[in-house]
Design an enzyme around this catalytic site. Structure first.
Site, short mmCIF file in Angstrom:
data_model
loop_
_atom_site.label_atom_id
_atom_site.label_comp_id
_atom_site.label_asym_id
_atom_site.label_seq_id
_atom_site.Cartn_x
_atom_site.Cartn_y
_atom_site.Cartn_z
N SER A 118 0.85 -1.20 0.00
CA SER A 118 0.00 0.00 0.00
C SER A 118 0.88 1.24 0.00
CB SER A 118 -0.90 0.02 1.25
OG SER A 118 -1.53 1.28 1.40
N TYR A 161 -1.61 -0.40 10.42
CA TYR A 161 -1.84 -0.97 9.08
C TYR A 161 -0.70 -0.61 8.15
CZ TYR A 161 -3.82 -1.17 4.36
OH TYR A 161 -4.02 -1.40 3.02
#
Length: 254
Positions: free
Chosen positions: A145, A159
């Protein structure tokens, strides 16, 4: 378009919606045999499978919560049983769990983020790499990501750190398996219109994110799919391994 993916067996985790679903359809168009993994969204997974079959692809559905180790072993075994081999593994399943401030961290929250974004990916590697070693070929594509680059937005730091692990481990795994004809790479999406942001980002947050993107728009899941195809194809990317490919509209340029 590349033809070397025709007949290849591709397993995609978290393929019922979003980027995983778009990737499944892209491989189906190229004649790959697609294993579609899902957890709770059976109806959506079946719809993806129906789309893939309409494109002429053989498909198989496998279900299970990937945060449970026993399920990872079973899912990998079911995928292998479906088509007799695994040519491409796409570790796409993952999630934010929740936007959580430092003051609100709990052991349970941290464990969930790690299980959902790190542990099961390593376990899928453990199950699938031996298959690919026996085949003397294979491609693994992990999903990182843009958060791994900039630390994540509000409440998403853990995350982001988990995705940073995925980016780093991708490079290490690539070196460990290259001698067996296996390549390992990663796709790092930016702000993509998927159920992820529908669940965790407000309209105001998305507007603020969009303002940081040179293309001045949010991306689509289909715009990520071509990168998976490129990395899975030995014809197109046979000399590419250990790389993290950014797909983010120019939001981050390494």
């Amino acid at each position: 378009m590349t033809s070397d993916l025709k007949g290849k067996a591709v397993i995609i985790t978290g393929a019922s919606t979003g980027i995983g679903a778009a990737a499944a359809r892209a491989f189906a168009r190229l004649g790959s045999r697609v294993v579609i993994h899902y957890n709770a969204s059976r109806d959506k997974a079946e719809a993806v499978a129906s789309d893939c079959k309409a494109l002429g692809a053989q498909t198989a559905l496998v279900a299970g919560d990937v945060t449970q180790g026993a399920n990872v072993k079973r899912i990998a075994a079911d995928a292998l049983a479906a088509f007799g081999r695994i040519d491409v593994l796409i570790n796409n399943a993952g999630g934010l769990v929740g936007r959580t401030r430092i003051e609100d961290y709990t052991y349970e929250f941290l464990a969930k983020v790690v299980a959902l974004n790190i542990t099961h990916v390593a376990l899928f590697m453990c199950e699938v790499i031996p298959v690919m070693r026996r085949q003397k070929s294979g491609n693994v594509i992990n999903v990182s990501s843009i958060a791994a680059r900039h630390g994540g937005g509000g409440g998403a730091v853990v995350y982001a750190g988990a995705k940073g692990f995925i980016s780093t481990a991708t490079r290490g795994w690539a070196k460990e398996v290259v001698g067996d004809g296996i390549r390992v790479n990663a796709v790092s999406p930016g702000v993509i219109a998927t159920p992820f942001h529908e669940r965790y980002s407000t309209a105001e947050q998305l507007k603020a994110m969009q303002a940081t993107i040179p293309m001045n728009r949010v991306g689509t899941a289909d715009e990520c799919a071509g990168t998976f195809v490129y990395l899975a194809s030995d014809e197109m990317s046979g000399y590419v391994t250990g790389q993290v490919i950014e797909v983010n509209g120019g939001q981050y340029m390494p």
